[in-house]
Design a protein around this motif. Sequence first.
Motif, PDB file in Angstrom:
ATOM      1  N   LEU A   1     -37.341 -21.771 -17.696  1.00 41.60           N
ATOM      2  CA  LEU A   1     -36.286 -22.713 -18.062  1.00 41.60           C
ATOM      3  C   LEU A   1     -35.171 -22.732 -17.021  1.00 41.60           C
ATOM      4  O   LEU A   1     -34.817 -21.686 -16.467  1.00 41.60           O
ATOM      5  CB  LEU A   1     -35.659 -22.326 -19.403  1.00 41.60           C
TER       6      LEU A   1
ATOM      7  N   GLY B   1     -31.171 -24.166 -20.299  1.00 42.17           N
ATOM      8  CA  GLY B   1     -32.269 -24.992 -20.780  1.00 42.17           C
ATOM      9  C   GLY B   1     -32.604 -24.671 -22.225  1.00 42.17           C
ATOM     10  O   GLY B   1     -32.185 -23.649 -22.774  1.00 42.17           O
ATOM     11  N   THR B   2     -33.365 -25.548 -22.846  1.00 40.81           N
ATOM     12  CA  THR B   2     -33.795 -25.379 -24.236  1.00 40.81           C
ATOM     13  C   THR B   2     -35.311 -25.452 -24.290  1.00 40.81           C
ATOM     14  O   THR B   2     -35.914 -26.343 -23.700  1.00 40.81           O
ATOM     15  CB  THR B   2     -33.199 -26.488 -25.132  1.00 40.81           C
TER      16      THR B   2
END
Length: 137
Positions: free
Chosen positions: A67, A71-72
Motif C-alpha cells: 500500500l 493507503g486503504t
Amino acid sequence: MQHHEGLRETYAGEWQGLTNAEIRERFPQQYDAWAQGEPVRRGGDGELSTEVADRSVPLVLAAVDKLPEDGTLVVVSHGGTIRTMLGRLLDLEPAHWERFGGLSNCCWSVLGLGARGWRLLEHNAGTLPQPVIGDDT
C-alpha cells in the motif's frame, strides 16, 4: 481487484453443505466439541480456524506492505475467514476468536495499524439495505 484462493471460507469436510440441524444430528459429539470452542476439524477432515488464519493473514499482510502511505486495503471474504484474520492480526488466542460473533452480510470491520500493532476500530459496521415498499409492485 484480485481474487485469492487463500481468502475462501473454511473448508468444513463432511459438514460442507449441511444445515446446522443436520450437522448436530449426524455429528453430535463433534458438533458439541466445536461449539464449546475445542479445536475440531469440522466434518473430520475440515480446516481448523488456525489453518484458515495461516492461509489468509499472510495474503493480507503482503497486500498491506504494497500500500502507498495512508493507503486503504479492502478485503472481501466470508465471515468465518474474516473472524480468524481479525483474531490473528489482533494477536488473540484462537479460543477467543469466536467472541467477535458473526459478521453480518454486507457489513465490515476496520483495523488500523498503530505503534503497538493492529487495533480494531470498528466491527460489524454498516447496515443492510432496507427494501423499498412498492419497488416490485
